[in-house]
Scaffold this motif. Structure first.
Motif, short mmCIF file in Angstrom:
data_model
loop_
_atom_site.label_atom_id
_atom_site.label_comp_id
_atom_site.label_asym_id
_atom_site.label_seq_id
_atom_site.Cartn_x
_atom_site.Cartn_y
_atom_site.Cartn_z
N GLY A 155 31.13 37.45 52.84
CA GLY A 155 32.28 36.72 53.80
C GLY A 155 32.58 37.46 55.03
O GLY A 155 33.41 37.06 55.70
N GLY A 156 31.99 38.79 55.16
CA GLY A 156 32.36 39.35 56.35
C GLY A 156 32.95 40.66 56.09
O GLY A 156 32.83 41.34 55.36
N TRP A 157 33.30 41.22 57.35
CA TRP A 157 33.86 42.59 57.32
C TRP A 157 35.25 42.64 56.85
O TRP A 157 36.27 41.91 57.08
CB TRP A 157 33.81 43.34 58.83
CG TRP A 157 32.34 43.54 59.14
CD1 TRP A 157 31.75 42.77 60.02
CD2 TRP A 157 31.39 45.03 58.98
NE1 TRP A 157 30.21 43.50 60.15
CE2 TRP A 157 30.21 44.87 59.59
CE3 TRP A 157 31.90 46.07 58.20
CZ2 TRP A 157 29.33 45.84 59.47
CZ3 TRP A 157 31.14 46.97 58.28
CH2 TRP A 157 29.82 46.89 58.96
N ARG A 158 35.65 43.80 56.08
CA ARG A 158 36.93 44.15 55.69
C ARG A 158 37.37 45.49 55.85
O ARG A 158 36.62 46.37 56.13
CB ARG A 158 36.94 43.89 53.85
CG ARG A 158 36.24 42.43 53.60
CD ARG A 158 37.55 41.40 53.98
NE ARG A 158 36.94 40.05 53.59
CZ ARG A 158 36.50 39.16 54.27
NH1 ARG A 158 36.01 39.50 55.59
NH2 ARG A 158 35.98 37.98 53.76
N PHE A 159 38.49 45.65 56.06
CA PHE A 159 39.22 46.96 56.26
C PHE A 159 39.66 47.77 55.18
O PHE A 159 40.20 47.21 54.12
CB PHE A 159 40.46 46.61 56.97
CG PHE A 159 41.38 47.72 57.49
CD1 PHE A 159 40.69 49.14 57.96
CD2 PHE A 159 42.75 47.82 57.91
CE1 PHE A 159 41.41 50.09 58.33
CE2 PHE A 159 43.51 48.76 58.50
CZ PHE A 159 42.66 49.91 58.66
N ASN A 160 39.11 48.98 54.87
CA ASN A 160 39.49 49.91 53.69
C ASN A 160 40.57 50.74 53.95
O ASN A 160 40.52 51.70 54.75
CB ASN A 160 38.11 50.74 53.53
CG ASN A 160 38.40 51.45 52.35
OD1 ASN A 160 39.21 51.27 51.49
ND2 ASN A 160 37.17 52.23 51.88
N LEU A 161 41.73 50.56 53.40
CA LEU A 161 42.84 51.12 53.44
C LEU A 161 43.05 52.34 52.72
O LEU A 161 43.95 53.34 53.04
CB LEU A 161 44.06 50.18 52.96
CG LEU A 161 44.33 48.93 53.70
CD1 LEU A 161 45.62 48.42 53.43
CD2 LEU A 161 44.46 49.09 55.38
N ILE A 162 42.17 52.49 51.77
CA ILE A 162 42.41 54.09 50.86
C ILE A 162 41.99 55.15 51.43
O ILE A 162 42.63 55.87 51.19
CB ILE A 162 41.40 53.41 49.73
CG1 ILE A 162 41.68 52.25 48.81
CG2 ILE A 162 41.57 54.90 48.55
CD1 ILE A 162 42.95 51.89 48.39
N PRO A 163 40.95 55.31 52.41
CA PRO A 163 40.87 56.53 53.09
C PRO A 163 42.29 56.95 53.74
O PRO A 163 42.50 58.18 53.78
CB PRO A 163 39.82 56.26 54.03
CG PRO A 163 39.01 55.30 53.46
CD PRO A 163 40.02 54.24 52.74
N LEU A 164 42.82 55.92 54.48
CA LEU A 164 44.18 56.42 55.05
C LEU A 164 45.19 56.79 54.18
O LEU A 164 46.04 57.90 54.55
CB LEU A 164 44.88 55.03 55.74
CG LEU A 164 43.99 54.31 57.09
CD1 LEU A 164 44.67 53.11 57.30
CD2 LEU A 164 43.78 55.33 58.05
N THR A 165 45.18 56.42 52.86
CA THR A 165 46.21 56.97 52.07
C THR A 165 45.74 58.43 51.73
O THR A 165 46.49 59.41 51.48
CB THR A 165 46.18 56.05 50.59
OG1 THR A 165 46.46 54.54 50.99
CG2 THR A 165 46.87 56.58 49.65
N ASN A 166 44.59 58.42 51.39
CA ASN A 166 43.97 60.09 51.04
C ASN A 166 44.10 60.89 52.26
O ASN A 166 44.50 62.09 51.95
CB ASN A 166 42.50 59.88 50.73
CG ASN A 166 42.11 58.98 49.51
OD1 ASN A 166 42.98 58.93 48.66
ND2 ASN A 166 40.96 58.50 49.61
#
Length: 209
Positions: A155-166
């Motif tokens: 379906g396309g590109w998605r933003f990965n928020l988990i590294p920001l939390t880490n």
């Protein structure tokens, strides 16, 4: 040999075009996520984050419902804070009816996720490597040494928020050291600053059935 050289030269524009298309798609994904968060439209925001991000919110939900204090204290500070925020803000009966995506959309709908940070954020240079991409965080005209991560999914590109939390983990640990408090005390201080209602030490215990 000559034929392969000619073919490779002919393919170069195709590869360049794909890279440019991927970069544009990454930027469009971030723009869509940012617009959804600012408009507090949880479903739209969830459509633009990775499956792994929503899976992490499912894990936070499970921990919020069942993890005893000892289990929470074994987590990184950032995860402790995430779980306690959910416990403080979402009634247990409501939380039991949610999955990870619903927890995430609920948080966006109520303006709990990243409004202040995302409002000023733009993407700087974008580097695409297969199904992963990294984009420099840009505030105003300044690129910071922080990368936002993206993944290509069906379906396309998605933003990965988990590294920001880490990435917040070292910041929280440093704050605890600077203030001469324990990690748990710092987590509670941060939680009280974020909560809409008073919180106390009982929040470390899971909700009763």
């Amino acid at each position: 040999m000559l034929r392969w050289l000619i073919l490779s030269l002919l393919l170069i524009p195709l590869f360049d075009a794909r890279a440019a298309g991927d970069e544009a798609a990454v930027r469009a994904t971030f723009a869509a996520y940012k617009a959804a968060v600012l408009a507090q439209q949880g479903e739209r925001a969830a459509d633009n984050v990775t499956t792994g991000t929503l899976r992490e919110y499912a894990r936070y939900r499970e921990l919020a419902l069942s993890a005893p204090r000892a289990a929470l204290e074994a987590l990184p500070m950032t995860e402790r804070l995430q779980v306690l925020i959910i416990r403080a803000r979402v009634p247990a009966a409501d939380l039991r009816a949610m999955d990870g995506r619903r927890v995430f959309t609920h948080a966006v709908d109520r303006g709990w996720i990243g409004r202040e940070g995302v409002e000023r954020s733009e993407l700087g240079a974008v580097q695409v490597d297969g199904d992963r991409a990294a984009a420099r965080l840009k505030i105003g005209a300044t690129e910071l040494p922080v990368d936002f991560e993206f993944e290509r999914e069906p379906g396309g590109w998605r933003f990965n928020l988990i590294p920001l939390t880490n990435m917040s983990e070292d910041v929280f640990k440093q704050l605890a050291r600077q203030n001469g408090v324990s990690e748990n005390e710092m987590v509670m201080t941060l939680l009280r600053g974020l909560s809409e209602a008073p919180v106390d030490e009982r929040l470390w215990d899971p909700p009763t059935p």
